[in-house]
Design a protein around this motif. Sequence first.
Motif, PDB file in Angstrom:
ATOM      1  N   THR A   1       0.840  -1.190   0.000  1.00 60.66           N
ATOM      2  CA  THR A   1       0.000   0.000   0.000  1.00 60.66           C
ATOM      3  C   THR A   1       0.875   1.240   0.000  1.00 60.66           C
ATOM      4  OG1 THR A   1      -1.674  -1.162   1.248  1.00 60.66           O
ATOM      5  CG2 THR A   1      -1.811   1.218   1.220  1.00 60.66           C
TER       6      THR A   1
ATOM      7  N   THR B   1      -9.090   7.900   8.148  1.00 64.64           N
ATOM      8  CA  THR B   1      -9.502   6.730   8.914  1.00 64.64           C
ATOM      9  C   THR B   1      -8.706   5.482   8.575  1.00 64.64           C
ATOM     10  OG1 THR B   1     -11.225   6.296   7.277  1.00 64.64           O
ATOM     11  CG2 THR B   1     -11.853   7.573   9.234  1.00 64.64           C
ATOM     12  N   ARG B   2      -7.959   5.540   7.465  1.00 66.37           N
ATOM     13  CA  ARG B   2      -7.151   4.389   7.036  1.00 66.37           C
ATOM     14  C   ARG B   2      -5.836   4.902   6.466  1.00 66.37           C
ATOM     15  NH1 ARG B   2     -11.957   2.399   3.623  1.00 66.37           N
ATOM     16  NH2 ARG B   2     -10.542   2.932   1.937  1.00 66.37           N
TER      17      ARG B   2
ATOM     18  N   ASP C   1      -4.468   4.364   3.654  1.00 69.69           N
ATOM     19  CA  ASP C   1      -4.524   4.720   2.235  1.00 69.69           C
ATOM     20  C   ASP C   1      -5.390   5.947   1.975  1.00 69.69           C
ATOM     21  OD1 ASP C   1      -6.834   3.320   2.968  1.00 69.69           O
ATOM     22  OD2 ASP C   1      -7.133   2.539   0.939  1.00 69.69           O
ATOM     23  N   ARG C   2      -5.865   6.589   3.020  1.00 68.26           N
ATOM     24  CA  ARG C   2      -6.681   7.807   2.904  1.00 68.26           C
ATOM     25  C   ARG C   2      -5.902   9.007   3.402  1.00 68.26           C
ATOM     26  NH1 ARG C   2     -12.573   6.983   2.609  1.00 68.26           N
ATOM     27  NH2 ARG C   2     -12.713   5.118   1.349  1.00 68.26           N
TER      28      ARG C   2
ATOM     29  N   THR D   1      -9.316  10.364  14.582  1.00 68.53           N
ATOM     30  CA  THR D   1      -9.517   8.937  14.778  1.00 68.53           C
ATOM     31  C   THR D   1      -8.513   8.390  15.793  1.00 68.53           C
ATOM     32  OG1 THR D   1      -8.118   8.475  12.866  1.00 68.53           O
ATOM     33  CG2 THR D   1     -10.485   8.588  12.500  1.00 68.53           C
TER      34      THR D   1
END
Length: 158
Positions: free
Chosen positions: A2, A81-82, A84-85, A153
């Motif tokens: 990723t 939130t992840r 890859d974001r 988050t």
Amino acid sequence: MTRPPPPGHPVTASVLITDPQGRLLVVRPAKPDAPWALPGGAVELGESPLDAARREVREELGLILDVQTHDLFAVEWLQATRPDRRDRLAFIFAGPQLIPADHDRITLQYEEIDAWRWEPPTSALQILHPRIAARIVGPLQYPRPTTYLETRTQERTL
């Protein structure tokens, strides 16, 4: 493997439109199971959030609204939130109050929006995506302060 997202913050802009009864205009995106939303969308490269808000309302509803810089209602920074974001910024502008004659001018862009309706604020906050609903605080009409929110988050150390 990723890859990390490129630097910068994606930006969205929406418009909070009311009627004389104080109801909110909400739209249903033309995506399966999408929650109701405010008219708006992504800010394009080289476009300001204000210009994007005007463009999105024009594209989605066929309305040309006189939204100005002093109509800024809320800004929220949202932490990714992840992995890859990316973190992002969301702007909401308070649009003008629409009168019943304006309803006839609404023309949906069915590729993006498949329905619109008026909702009292309490029920609108129930059907809107929770993050959008969280931005709608305080009075919907003037005078009102602009709200700034941060959604984290996890805690980051500076």
